[in-house]
Design an enzyme around this catalytic site. Sequence first.
Site, PDB file in Angstrom:
ATOM      1  N   ASP A   1       0.849  -1.189   0.000  1.00 28.77           N
ATOM      2  CA  ASP A   1       0.000   0.000   0.000  1.00 28.77           C
ATOM      3  C   ASP A   1       0.886   1.241   0.000  1.00 28.77           C
ATOM      4  O   ASP A   1       1.997   1.222   0.533  1.00 28.77           O
ATOM      5  CB  ASP A   1      -0.921   0.013   1.224  1.00 28.77           C
ATOM      6  CG  ASP A   1      -1.868   1.210   1.211  1.00 28.77           C
ATOM      7  OD1 ASP A   1      -2.642   1.345   0.244  1.00 28.77           O
ATOM      8  OD2 ASP A   1      -1.814   2.015   2.157  1.00 28.77           O
TER       9      ASP A   1
ATOM     10  N   GLU B   1      -6.095  18.532   2.902  1.00 27.92           N
ATOM     11  CA  GLU B   1      -6.993  17.386   2.831  1.00 27.92           C
ATOM     12  C   GLU B   1      -6.220  16.073   2.950  1.00 27.92           C
ATOM     13  O   GLU B   1      -6.716  15.098   3.536  1.00 27.92           O
ATOM     14  CB  GLU B   1      -7.814  17.396   1.542  1.00 27.92           C
ATOM     15  CG  GLU B   1      -6.998  17.401   0.253  1.00 27.92           C
ATOM     16  CD  GLU B   1      -6.635  18.805  -0.213  1.00 27.92           C
ATOM     17  OE1 GLU B   1      -6.344  18.957  -1.417  1.00 27.92           O
ATOM     18  OE2 GLU B   1      -6.658  19.742   0.615  1.00 27.92           O
TER      19      GLU B   1
ATOM     20  N   HIS C   1      -4.218  11.221   6.196  1.00 31.35           N
ATOM     21  CA  HIS C   1      -3.065  10.418   6.584  1.00 31.35           C
ATOM     22  C   HIS C   1      -2.452  10.821   7.924  1.00 31.35           C
ATOM     23  O   HIS C   1      -1.728  10.026   8.536  1.00 31.35           O
ATOM     24  CB  HIS C   1      -1.973  10.509   5.509  1.00 31.35           C
ATOM     25  CG  HIS C   1      -2.474  10.238   4.123  1.00 31.35           C
ATOM     26  ND1 HIS C   1      -3.151   9.092   3.795  1.00 31.35           N
ATOM     27  CD2 HIS C   1      -2.395  10.971   2.976  1.00 31.35           C
ATOM     28  CE1 HIS C   1      -3.469   9.127   2.508  1.00 31.35           C
ATOM     29  NE2 HIS C   1      -3.030  10.254   1.994  1.00 31.35           N
TER      30      HIS C   1
ATOM     31  N   ASP D   1      -2.455  -0.623   6.711  1.00 34.22           N
ATOM     32  CA  ASP D   1      -3.380  -1.025   5.655  1.00 34.22           C
ATOM     33  C   ASP D   1      -2.894  -2.280   4.939  1.00 34.22           C
ATOM     34  O   ASP D   1      -3.695  -3.122   4.521  1.00 34.22           O
ATOM     35  CB  ASP D   1      -3.567   0.117   4.655  1.00 34.22           C
ATOM     36  CG  ASP D   1      -4.496   1.202   5.180  1.00 34.22           C
ATOM     37  OD1 ASP D   1      -4.944   1.082   6.336  1.00 34.22           O
ATOM     38  OD2 ASP D   1      -4.764   2.169   4.449  1.00 34.22           O
TER      39      ASP D   1
END
Length: 229
Positions: free
Chosen positions: A7, A52, A57, A155
């Site tokens: 990822d 954003e 994150h 993830d």
Amino acid sequence: MREIVLDTETTGFEPSEGHRIVEIGAVELMNHMPTGRTYHQYINPERPMPVEAFEVHGLGDEFLRDKPVFRAIGSEFLAFIGEARLVIHNAAFDMKFLNFELKRVGLPALPFDRALDTLALARQRFPGAPASLDALCRRFGVDNSTREKHGALLDSEILAEVYLELVGGRQPDFGLARLDSSRSGGEAGEWRPRPRPTPLPSRITEEEAAAHAAFVAKLGDGAIWLKRG
């Protein structure tokens, strides 16, 4: 079979618009089982982190400022993945960014056919059902309670669990395909049982054998036990 569940996290959606990778996480699988080997790297994107993206994150400019740039870690990343198949959720997105970064620093791009897209696999298995990573965690009962922010290694670890469920559980072939050919007497996957060198002793008592014979005698000449000797 070696696979890398992978990822990335990025500053945005399009490398052609100047967005860059800020984190890579990867988990190694061998024959559909985690080996414990992982790869994790934060990367200085050499550009400001959009608000954003920070909200998604949790990685800000100050945190990333002293991290290595992609040029410094590209070869190390390629060495870790080697020739393994890449398992990625929404592979087109991550492969697009990885190849942009690799080409930018003069390293070989990754062929797209090396990637197995778990998003496409989930949509094939469950047509019309939600196929996000969170939705698949709910479907398979995978614990993603620590996933408050998107993180590449977390993830990847979660995706590894989901992927193993998508292909049939943690041991989809029950390990039979990996039998040692030197022990099986043939190629892996061609094992056949051999007769016992010494037959097991009968566990039937004389009384049980006599009772069975009397029962069969009552069935007449057509009894299956008589036909089979």
